[in-house]
Design a protein around this motif. Structure first.
Motif, PDB file in Angstrom:
ATOM      1  N   VAL A 190       1.040  -6.315 -11.008  1.00 58.39           N
ATOM      2  CA  VAL A 190      -0.051  -5.158 -10.592  1.00 58.39           C
ATOM      3  C   VAL A 190       0.720  -4.295  -9.569  1.00 58.39           C
ATOM      4  O   VAL A 190       1.162  -4.743  -8.592  1.00 58.39           O
ATOM      5  CB  VAL A 190      -1.183  -6.301  -9.962  1.00 58.39           C
ATOM      6  N   ILE A 191       0.396  -3.245  -9.861  1.00 55.54           N
ATOM      7  CA  ILE A 191       0.929  -2.241  -8.889  1.00 55.54           C
ATOM      8  C   ILE A 191       0.228  -1.290  -8.055  1.00 55.54           C
ATOM      9  O   ILE A 191      -1.033  -1.286  -8.617  1.00 55.54           O
ATOM     10  CB  ILE A 191       1.631  -1.084  -9.855  1.00 55.54           C
ATOM     11  N   ILE A 192       0.266  -1.382  -6.848  1.00 59.16           N
ATOM     12  CA  ILE A 192      -0.717  -0.851  -5.650  1.00 59.16           C
ATOM     13  C   ILE A 192      -0.062   0.364  -5.123  1.00 59.16           C
ATOM     14  O   ILE A 192       1.198   0.228  -4.768  1.00 59.16           O
ATOM     15  CB  ILE A 192      -1.193  -1.688  -4.601  1.00 59.16           C
ATOM     16  N   ARG A 193      -0.813   1.614  -5.002  1.00 54.59           N
ATOM     17  CA  ARG A 193      -0.122   2.540  -4.220  1.00 54.59           C
ATOM     18  C   ARG A 193      -0.588   2.623  -3.034  1.00 54.59           C
ATOM     19  O   ARG A 193      -1.809   2.513  -2.879  1.00 54.59           O
ATOM     20  CB  ARG A 193      -0.425   3.790  -5.113  1.00 54.59           C
ATOM     21  N   MET A 194       0.256   2.723  -2.003  1.00 55.17           N
ATOM     22  CA  MET A 194      -0.056   3.130  -0.593  1.00 55.17           C
ATOM     23  C   MET A 194      -0.097   4.610  -0.419  1.00 55.17           C
ATOM     24  O   MET A 194       1.052   5.278  -0.592  1.00 55.17           O
ATOM     25  CB  MET A 194       0.846   2.286   0.316  1.00 55.17           C
ATOM     26  N   ARG A 195      -0.868   5.244   0.486  1.00 57.45           N
ATOM     27  CA  ARG A 195      -0.814   6.456   0.892  1.00 57.45           C
ATOM     28  C   ARG A 195      -1.170   6.798   2.288  1.00 57.45           C
ATOM     29  O   ARG A 195      -2.097   6.113   2.818  1.00 57.45           O
ATOM     30  CB  ARG A 195      -1.607   7.411  -0.200  1.00 57.45           C
ATOM     31  N   GLY A 196      -0.462   7.615   2.784  1.00 54.11           N
ATOM     32  CA  GLY A 196      -0.794   7.762   4.342  1.00 54.11           C
ATOM     33  C   GLY A 196      -0.002   6.988   5.383  1.00 54.11           C
ATOM     34  O   GLY A 196      -0.447   6.720   6.432  1.00 54.11           O
ATOM     35  N   LEU A 197       1.144   6.371   4.800  1.00 57.47           N
ATOM     36  CA  LEU A 197       1.870   5.556   5.784  1.00 57.47           C
ATOM     37  C   LEU A 197       2.361   6.353   6.893  1.00 57.47           C
ATOM     38  O   LEU A 197       3.033   7.490   6.602  1.00 57.47           O
ATOM     39  CB  LEU A 197       3.139   4.891   4.729  1.00 57.47           C
ATOM     40  N   PRO A 198       2.918   5.820   8.097  1.00 54.51           N
ATOM     41  CA  PRO A 198       3.495   6.569   9.213  1.00 54.51           C
ATOM     42  C   PRO A 198       4.900   6.849   8.391  1.00 54.51           C
ATOM     43  O   PRO A 198       5.593   5.808   8.102  1.00 54.51           O
ATOM     44  CB  PRO A 198       3.480   5.605  10.354  1.00 54.51           C
ATOM     45  N   PHE A 199       5.428   8.068   8.991  1.00 56.53           N
ATOM     46  CA  PHE A 199       6.790   8.160   8.513  1.00 56.53           C
ATOM     47  C   PHE A 199       7.835   7.369   9.168  1.00 56.53           C
ATOM     48  O   PHE A 199       9.056   7.122   8.458  1.00 56.53           O
ATOM     49  CB  PHE A 199       7.274   9.552   8.867  1.00 56.53           C
ATOM     50  N   THR A 200       7.691   6.483  10.124  1.00 58.60           N
ATOM     51  CA  THR A 200       8.607   5.669  10.758  1.00 58.60           C
ATOM     52  C   THR A 200       8.170   4.154  10.153  1.00 58.60           C
ATOM     53  O   THR A 200       8.844   3.364  10.688  1.00 58.60           O
ATOM     54  CB  THR A 200       8.415   5.478  12.223  1.00 58.60           C
ATOM     55  N   ALA A 201       7.311   3.801   9.146  1.00 59.76           N
ATOM     56  CA  ALA A 201       6.963   2.808   8.553  1.00 59.76           C
ATOM     57  C   ALA A 201       8.100   2.066   7.865  1.00 59.76           C
ATOM     58  O   ALA A 201       9.104   2.641   7.213  1.00 59.76           O
ATOM     59  CB  ALA A 201       5.975   2.789   7.731  1.00 59.76           C
ATOM     60  N   THR A 202       8.680   0.795   8.216  1.00 64.01           N
ATOM     61  CA  THR A 202       9.601   0.011   7.491  1.00 64.01           C
ATOM     62  C   THR A 202       9.038  -1.044   6.638  1.00 64.01           C
ATOM     63  O   THR A 202       8.096  -0.992   6.388  1.00 64.01           O
ATOM     64  CB  THR A 202      10.461  -0.575   8.370  1.00 64.01           C
ATOM     65  N   VAL A 203       9.937  -1.723   5.732  1.00 68.02           N
ATOM     66  CA  VAL A 203       9.700  -2.631   4.869  1.00 68.02           C
ATOM     67  C   VAL A 203       8.936  -3.732   5.740  1.00 68.02           C
ATOM     68  O   VAL A 203       7.948  -4.354   5.141  1.00 68.02           O
ATOM     69  CB  VAL A 203      11.029  -3.218   4.135  1.00 68.02           C
ATOM     70  N   GLU A 204       9.482  -4.013   6.833  1.00 61.92           N
ATOM     71  CA  GLU A 204       8.950  -5.259   7.690  1.00 61.92           C
ATOM     72  C   GLU A 204       7.339  -4.868   8.023  1.00 61.92           C
ATOM     73  O   GLU A 204       6.537  -5.648   7.882  1.00 61.92           O
ATOM     74  CB  GLU A 204       9.748  -5.699   8.647  1.00 61.92           C
ATOM     75  N   ASP A 205       7.271  -3.350   8.231  1.00 61.12           N
ATOM     76  CA  ASP A 205       5.932  -3.335   8.497  1.00 61.12           C
ATOM     77  C   ASP A 205       5.026  -3.250   7.329  1.00 61.12           C
ATOM     78  O   ASP A 205       3.796  -3.918   7.666  1.00 61.12           O
ATOM     79  CB  ASP A 205       5.941  -1.781   9.094  1.00 61.12           C
ATOM     80  N   VAL A 206       5.364  -2.941   6.391  1.00 57.71           N
ATOM     81  CA  VAL A 206       4.624  -3.070   4.965  1.00 57.71           C
ATOM     82  C   VAL A 206       4.318  -4.238   4.710  1.00 57.71           C
ATOM     83  O   VAL A 206       3.178  -4.966   4.386  1.00 57.71           O
ATOM     84  CB  VAL A 206       5.226  -1.995   3.902  1.00 57.71           C
ATOM     85  N   LEU A 207       5.298  -5.462   4.648  1.00 56.48           N
ATOM     86  CA  LEU A 207       5.191  -6.717   4.365  1.00 56.48           C
ATOM     87  C   LEU A 207       4.100  -7.375   5.504  1.00 56.48           C
ATOM     88  O   LEU A 207       3.361  -8.282   4.979  1.00 56.48           O
ATOM     89  CB  LEU A 207       6.371  -7.321   4.335  1.00 56.48           C
ATOM     90  N   GLY A 208       4.099  -6.901   6.646  1.00 54.82           N
ATOM     91  CA  GLY A 208       3.343  -7.434   7.609  1.00 54.82           C
ATOM     92  C   GLY A 208       1.947  -7.025   7.485  1.00 54.82           C
ATOM     93  O   GLY A 208       0.968  -7.795   7.784  1.00 54.82           O
ATOM     94  N   PHE A 209       1.742  -5.917   7.012  1.00 58.66           N
ATOM     95  CA  PHE A 209       0.647  -5.194   6.805  1.00 58.66           C
ATOM     96  C   PHE A 209      -0.220  -6.042   5.675  1.00 58.66           C
ATOM     97  O   PHE A 209      -1.469  -6.201   6.014  1.00 58.66           O
ATOM     98  CB  PHE A 209       0.606  -3.848   6.363  1.00 58.66           C
TER      99      PHE A 209
END
Length: 701
Positions: A324-343
């Motif tokens: 299942v594919i989810i699109r994320m929009r509006g991420l901070p430009f400094t966001a990292t892989v770890e930030d997204v996984l933690g989110f």
């Protein structure tokens, strides 16, 4: 495929159209008729009829005529979910008495199962048993057994019975019962001498839509449709649900995006064969929720343009099946892989962690704020979607269901787009605005009374089928002097006839609870209004810049010979127009006002209204300058003495009132620009602002 020992011949009727139009009007099922056929012992059982209570009790005249003696029984019947349970139980009991356990349905054509049962069950959130996902089409089976007859006449129950010389007594039986009984007799004749036909290859209905990448070599142009009018939040699964009962090819739903990367309410859908595509076309103007969906034929090229992709990064990301594919929009430009996984956390783990993330970037590697995430199952995806608009860093994140085609579109769009859009290179006069047509031909329309929140997509949806008649770059949203929508828009049509027809069909049609007035007009009338004139039932009043005034104004705050260009007008002009041309030819006067006119009056007359960047449904990049245009501009420099300038105009809105030139230059630190031009233009706007009391809006070059 294995053959079955028993068949259950099934027929039915809806509260609306029946026969060849069964299911075309979305009416509910009100009657099921069936009969068990024992293929081993070559026997048939009794014919059973059961009525179904519809949510909408109104019956069509045809339905009343067919069911005339039994109309009252429909009101006393059970709803569809209970009737399905009763049907399954009755068939199981009868087969058990015959010593059989499994069976397969057999219908006259595809319509009952594909166009009635599955769509209605989907709308009512009913789960059909497995037996409704496979069936034999008696018409196709007869064509296989007797191909000589199928080639000479249309196959129907009557033609099959006639060929097999069956004696049918239709008048002696109730509606539906005679049809089912005749089908049972046809089956017995086909499995007997001299045909000895065996029922093996049954039709199937897909349980669910499978996502995945699209391969160009497998796309047939006769299997694609375009669906329009979709809710903007619709996912590929929602579209598959709308076409429930029809088999969509793997990865065959491609959501279309507009130039801003947002969904525009259209999708291209590819089915497994032409027959399924033709059945999909019968769902034209069927409803998804409260909205009706338009369904049209589309081409292979249109589908591949949206769903096709050649990026290795995309192919690798989509290589994981059944995700299942989810699109994320509006991420901070400094966001990292770890930030997204933690989110997302432990309650919705990302498939493969880092391998399940795809950040969308510009060609130079800068982040766009978009990303795509893979989840292994629907449960994880639902948990992820609950985090919609939660905060990551200092920004809230938008989450949407997405598709493989959308991943490819977004990646292709950002990777192929220039870092800074450029204005059209050909030199154009200051007035009228670029792309604004002139002339007395009444091939334009004016929309008046638009909601202030109306977008280009809303206007295209409002025009409906007439969208295809809009000229390229032909939609002009009219803005006021603050740069906000004024409630007006102009649209250039391909011909006066189409403009007249739109004015007739769409006048006072509703958009977002407001009725919109639609008038036919000419290019001259459109230009006059955009330059500050008025157009109403009393006639046309030209803008002040068209009045016969001869005395040019003088303003001590401006250097001699410098053209006065309001900030809004400068937004749409090439850079070459912002400086006086050096030419031996005298420059023709543009427009002058009386000497006593104040600077504020001049500004207001020029910018009472002005058009937004003109757009059209076929436009991808509104401001992309073709190479041929750049070459033409360079060639014209020898004559006009104006050299084409590289770069682009950037408009900044919402600046603090204490912002100075150095703050602007600091904001653009790291980007290449001509410092002299920036400074000159900014200073000019500062002076103009002090005189004109204009809104806080700067245009930078």
């Amino acid at each position: 495929m294995a053959s079955h020992e028993s068949l259950v011949v099934l027929s039915g009727a809806t509260a609306g159209e029946n026969g060849a139009k069964l299911g075309s009007d979305e009416r509910e099922l009100v009657l099921l008729v069936w009969q068990v056929v024992d293929l081993v012992n070559k026997k048939v059982g009794d014919v059973h009829r059961i009525f179904i209570k519809a949510d909408n009790p109104e019956l069509s005249e045809q339905c009343k005529e067919d069911l005339l003696p039994c109309v009252e029984e429909i009101d006393k019947a059970e709803p569809l979910d209970r009737v399905i349970v009763q049907f399954n139980q009755a068939v199981s009991n009868e087969l058990k008495a015959l010593g059989k356990s499994s069976y397969c349905l057999c219908t006259d054509g595809q319509l009952l199962v594909r166009q009635v049962l599955h769509p209605e069950a989907s709308k009512k959130n009913l789960v059909l048993s497995d037996v409704f996902y496979s069936f034999y089409d008696l018409q196709k089976e007869f064509e296989k057994c007797c191909p000589d007859v199928a080639a000479t006449k249309e196959v129907s129950i009557g033609s099959m019975a006639e060929y097999l010389e069956l004696n049918t007594d239709d008048e002696a039986k109730e509606f539906g019962a005679s049809e089912v009984a005749t089908m049972g007799e046809i089956i017995l004749h086909l499995i007997s001498e001299p045909y000895n036909y065996s029922f093996k290859n049954f039709e199937t209905v897909n349980y669910k839509f499978e996502t995945g990448p699209c391969k160009a070599e497998g796309v047939d142009g006769e299997t694609v449709i375009r669906a329009r009018g979709l809710p903007w939040q619709s996912s590929d699964q929602d579209i598959a649900r709308f076409f429930k009962g029809l088999n969509i090819a793997k990865g065959g739903v491609a959501l279309c995006l507009n130039s801003q990367g947002r969904r525009n309410g259209e999708a291209l859908v590819r089915f497994i064969n032409r027959e399924q595509r033709d059945l999909a076309l019968e769902r034209h103007k069927h409803h998804m929720g409260s909205r009706y969906i338009e369904v049209y034929k589309a081409t292979r090229e249109e589908f591949l343009k949206i769903a096709g992709g050649t990026s290795n990064e995309v192919a690798q990301f989509l290589s994981k099946e059944s995700q299942v594919i989810i699109r994320m929009r509006g991420l901070p430009f400094t966001a990292t892989v770890e930030d997204v996984l933690g989110f997302f956390g432990q309650e919705c783990p990302v498939t493969g962690e880092k391998e399940g993330l795809l950040f969308v970037k510009y060609p130079d590697g800068r982040p766009t704020g978009d990303a795509f995430v893979l989840f292994a199952c629907e449960e994880f995806a639902q948990n992820a979607l609950k985090k919609h608009k939660e905060i990551l860093g200092k920004r809230y994140i938008e989450l949407f269901r997405s598709t493989a085609a959308e991943v490819q579109q977004v990646l292709n769009r950002y990777m192929s787009a220039p870092l800074i859009s450029t204005l059209p290179a050909p030199l154009i006069p200051l007035l009228p605005q670029p792309f604004i047509a002139t002339g007395s031909t009444r091939d334009c329309i004016r929309l008046r009374g638009l909601p202030y929140t109306a977008s280009i997509e809303d206007i295209l949806d409002f025009m409906g089928e007439f969208t295809i008649d809009i000229k390229p770059h032909g939609v002009h949203m009219v803005l006021n002097q603050q740069g906000r929508p004024s409630g007006d828009a102009f649209i250039q049509m391909k011909s006066p006839d189409r403009a007249f027809l739109v004015a007739q069909k769409c006048h006072k049609k509703t958009m977002k609870d407001r009725y919109v007035e639609v008038f036919q007009c000419s290019g001259d009338e459109m230009s006059y209004v955009l330059m500050g004139g008025t157009l109403n039932r009393s006639g046309l009043s030209p803008p002040p810049c068209k009045l016969p005034c001869l005395s040019p104004p003088t303003y001590p705050t401006f250097s001699p010979g410098t053209a006065v260009i309001p900030a809004e007008a400068a937004l749409y002009q090439p850079q070459a127009l912002l400086a006086p041309a050096r030419s031996a030819q005298p420059t023709p006067p543009v427009a002058y006002y009386p000497a006593q006119a104040s600077a504020t009056q001049l500004y207001m007359n020029y910018t009472t209204y002005y058009p937004s960047p003109p757009v059209s449904p076929t436009t991808v990049g509104y401001f992309a300058a073709p190479q041929a245009a750049m070459a033409a501009a360079a060639a014209s420099s020898a004559t006009h003495g104006v050299l084409p300038q590289p770069g682009a105009l950037v408009r900044m809105q919402g600046l603090p009132y204490n912002f100075a030139t150095k703050d602007i230059l600091s904001f653009f630190q790291g980007y290449q620009y001509a410092a002299d031009d920036y400074t000159g233009l900014i200073q000019m706007n500062e002076q103009a602002r002090s005189m004109f009391q204009a809104p806080k809006e700067w245009v930078c070059l």
